[in-house]
Write a protein that holds these residues in place. Structure first.
Motif: not given
Length: 241
Positions: A63-65, A68, A158
């Motif tokens: 995942p690449n939230d 966070q 991010k």
């Protein structure tokens, strides 16, 4: 007479690169991009899904939230040839003091922020994010521990349209002086991303991205990330490897 390079809205206390530094970086970027067919072949080799480079996987591994930093993010940055020490991983993922601080900083920086047009407040918040990430990565023992490359690559994953990857090869190519402040580096990259000629050449190079076999490569990274790849592959003379 050279035209002045526009930097837009800048925080009041930031170290601003002079026009000579901006011009030197601009000339280096032009040299990397002026042959858009060659630059495109380099991009194609880097983004070839069957190739040996990180390509888009650095961004797409899940995942690449955006809110966070998780284990997948730490794995992603290792694809860019950095080493993460176990203690640093624990500080980022398990130490509430560090992980909570980084999460708060991430929430303050818009996920769609763009380096070329970001306002002063966003740049200030992004700088605080970078400093907190670097602080979490740094060893508390060696007095000169400065994981600026790893922090840059992690923050760039991010906020890929806002924060440049920053590594030694690209900084040297852009003639950025050693130990330059990250804020000054960002403004040099900002000057490049605000330049219409650089943007046009970057667009053309992206359109020319092909593998060694001649197959088209779909380069979907942010323009800022593609610029970094174009500069890095030029710096290492990828076409000659």
């Amino acid at each position: 007479m050279r035209p002045e390079h526009s930097l837009g809205e800048i925080p009041a206390d930031w170290p601003i690169p002079d026009q000579a530094a901006l011009a030197a970086a601009h000339d280096a970027a032009l040299d990397a991009l002026k042959d858009t067919e060659l630059a495109g072949r380099r991009l194609g080799r880097y983004y070839d899904p069957m190739g040996k480079f990180a390509g888009a996987t650095y961004r797409t591994v899940l995942p690449n939230d955006p809110g966070q930093i998780a284990a997948a993010d730490l794995f992603a940055v290792t694809l860019l040839s950095v080493r993460l020490r176990p203690a640093a991983v624990r500080r980022l993922l398990e130490d509430e003091r560090h992980s909570d601080a980084v999460q708060r900083r991430l929430s303050a920086v818009p996920g769609d922020a763009d380096l070329a047009e970001a306002n002063a407040a966003t740049l200030i918040d992004a700088s605080a994010l970078y400093e907190d990430v670097k602080r979490a990565l740094a060893s508390p023992k060696p007095a000169k521990s400065d994981p600026w490359v790893t922090a840059s690559k992690l923050c760039a994953r991010k906020r890929p349209s806002l924060l440049p990857v920053r590594d030694r090869k690209v900084r040297e190519l852009l003639r950025i002086r050693p130990r330059s402040d990250h804020r000054r580096d960002w403004l040099i990259h900002r000057g490049l991303m605000r330049d219409s000629t650089i943007r046009r050449l970057l667009h053309d190079a992206r359109s020319n991205a092909t593998t060694e076999a001649g197959s088209r490569v779909d380069v979907r990274d942010s323009p800022l990330r593609v610029l970094d790849v174009a500069l890095w592959t030029h710096a290492i003379k990828l076409d000659a490897s």
